[in-house]
Scaffold this motif. Structure first.
Motif, PDB file in Angstrom:
ATOM      1  N   VAL A 154       0.826  -1.200   0.000  1.00  0.00           N
ATOM      2  CA  VAL A 154       0.000   0.000   0.000  1.00  0.00           C
ATOM      3  C   VAL A 154       0.866   1.259   0.000  1.00  0.00           C
ATOM      4  CG1 VAL A 154      -1.794   1.239   1.268  1.00  0.00           C
ATOM      5  CG2 VAL A 154      -1.820  -1.249   1.189  1.00  0.00           C
ATOM      6  N   CYS A 155       2.064   1.165   0.530  1.00  0.00           N
ATOM      7  CA  CYS A 155       2.949   2.325   0.635  1.00  0.00           C
ATOM      8  C   CYS A 155       3.385   2.789  -0.747  1.00  0.00           C
ATOM      9  CB  CYS A 155       4.188   1.975   1.438  1.00  0.00           C
ATOM     10  SG  CYS A 155       3.833   1.608   3.140  1.00  0.00           S
ATOM     11  N   THR A 156       3.498   4.096  -0.857  1.00  0.00           N
ATOM     12  CA  THR A 156       3.978   4.658  -2.119  1.00  0.00           C
ATOM     13  C   THR A 156       5.497   4.663  -2.111  1.00  0.00           C
ATOM     14  OG1 THR A 156       3.992   6.911  -1.258  1.00  0.00           O
ATOM     15  CG2 THR A 156       1.934   6.122  -2.290  1.00  0.00           C
ATOM     16  N   ALA A 157       6.063   4.981  -3.249  1.00  0.00           N
ATOM     17  CA  ALA A 157       7.522   5.018  -3.364  1.00  0.00           C
ATOM     18  C   ALA A 157       8.113   6.114  -2.490  1.00  0.00           C
ATOM     19  CB  ALA A 157       7.926   5.222  -4.817  1.00  0.00           C
TER      20      ALA A 157
ATOM     21  N   GLU B 153       6.868   7.249   0.329  1.00  0.00           N
ATOM     22  CA  GLU B 153       6.785   6.817   1.725  1.00  0.00           C
ATOM     23  C   GLU B 153       7.894   5.818   2.037  1.00  0.00           C
ATOM     24  OE1 GLU B 153       2.798   5.357   1.844  1.00  0.00           O
ATOM     25  OE2 GLU B 153       1.996   7.249   2.611  1.00  0.00           O
ATOM     26  N   ARG B 154       8.162   4.910   1.120  1.00  0.00           N
ATOM     27  CA  ARG B 154       9.261   3.953   1.332  1.00  0.00           C
ATOM     28  C   ARG B 154      10.601   4.665   1.387  1.00  0.00           C
ATOM     29  NH1 ARG B 154       6.180   0.018  -1.646  1.00  0.00           N
ATOM     30  NH2 ARG B 154       6.785   1.044  -3.578  1.00  0.00           N
ATOM     31  N   ASP B 155      10.796   5.636   0.492  1.00  0.00           N
ATOM     32  CA  ASP B 155      12.050   6.395   0.506  1.00  0.00           C
ATOM     33  C   ASP B 155      12.211   7.169   1.805  1.00  0.00           C
ATOM     34  OD1 ASP B 155      12.683   5.463  -1.989  1.00  0.00           O
ATOM     35  OD2 ASP B 155      12.018   7.281  -3.055  1.00  0.00           O
ATOM     36  N   ARG B 156      11.140   7.776   2.289  1.00  0.00           N
ATOM     37  CA  ARG B 156      11.186   8.517   3.552  1.00  0.00           C
ATOM     38  C   ARG B 156      11.512   7.579   4.709  1.00  0.00           C
ATOM     39  NH1 ARG B 156       6.017  10.736   4.077  1.00  0.00           N
ATOM     40  NH2 ARG B 156       6.602  12.228   2.466  1.00  0.00           N
ATOM     41  N   TYR B 157      10.920   6.396   4.697  1.00  0.00           N
ATOM     42  CA  TYR B 157      11.175   5.412   5.750  1.00  0.00           C
ATOM     43  C   TYR B 157      12.636   4.970   5.724  1.00  0.00           C
ATOM     44  CZ  TYR B 157      11.034   1.011   8.280  1.00  0.00           C
ATOM     45  OH  TYR B 157      11.302  -0.001   9.154  1.00  0.00           O
ATOM     46  N   GLU B 158      13.156   4.647   4.544  1.00  0.00           N
ATOM     47  CA  GLU B 158      14.549   4.215   4.434  1.00  0.00           C
ATOM     48  C   GLU B 158      15.504   5.338   4.820  1.00  0.00           C
ATOM     49  OE1 GLU B 158      15.111   2.710   0.507  1.00  0.00           O
ATOM     50  OE2 GLU B 158      13.795   0.984   0.847  1.00  0.00           O
ATOM     51  N   LYS B 159      15.176   6.568   4.444  1.00  0.00           N
ATOM     52  CA  LYS B 159      16.010   7.708   4.810  1.00  0.00           C
ATOM     53  C   LYS B 159      16.052   7.884   6.324  1.00  0.00           C
ATOM     54  CE  LYS B 159      16.599  12.601   3.812  1.00  0.00           C
ATOM     55  NZ  LYS B 159      16.036  13.764   3.131  1.00  0.00           N
TER      56      LYS B 159
END
Length: 172
Positions: A116-119, A121-127
């Motif tokens: 469900v997560c957008t790209a 959101e995933r980038d923000r999480y990994e950052k």
């Protein structure tokens, strides 16, 4: 006038529906929260900037202490650094609290592992994960370098004391 706020041309400026009032209220609250988050991140950035400067200073002090100098200069440098060590011990508590903050945020971080997560959101999480890892290394380096400087100063003071003891025994 009907008691409502009216525009010069007689057009109502107040929202006529309850939904539009609540939407404007929600928009104001989200804008306020965004500002609070931005201000909070600036404060957090300042804490990490201070910690990075302290770690850089500790690296410089450790290098200065380990360079070979004449004995008289070495004694003066060690005594000066020893005077600085007691007030600088607060860096250990500061880094410890920062580590606890990182741990708490890691335990309460929202996971973004579903489809469900957008790209973004995933980038923000990994950052945020990478920043947390960098900050853990920074905290650990601050504590470790303080301990190294403390031990180097203690070693040099013990060495100086033993040399004085040896001189006394030679004179007797």
């Amino acid at each position: 006038m009907t008691g409502r706020n009216t525009h010069v041309l007689g057009v109502d400026t107040w929202p006529t529906h309850r939904e539009s009032r609540s939407q404007s209220f929600i928009q104001v609250n989200t804008d306020r929260k965004k500002r609070e988050i931005a201000e909070g991140s600036k404060r957090m950035a300042l804490q990490w900037l201070i910690l990075s400067y302290v770690v850089a200073a500790e690296v410089g002090i450790a290098i200065i202490l380990t360079l070979p100098y004449p004995m008289l200069l070495k004694k003066r440098i060690v005594s000066l650094v020893s005077l600085i060590l007691h007030p600088a011990a607060s860096i250990v508590a500061f880094a410890g609290f920062q580590l606890l903050d990182i741990y708490w945020k890691n335990e309460h971080r929202l996971m973004c592992s579903s489809e469900v997560c957008t790209a973004t959101e995933r980038d923000r999480y990994e950052k945020s994960i990478y920043k947390a890892q960098r900050n853990v290394v920074l905290c650990a380096a601050g504590i470790l370098l303080y301990w190294c400087i403390f031990r180097i100063c203690k070693y040099n003071k013990d060495l100086e004391r033993l040399e004085e003891l040896e001189k006394r025994y030679k004179q007797e």
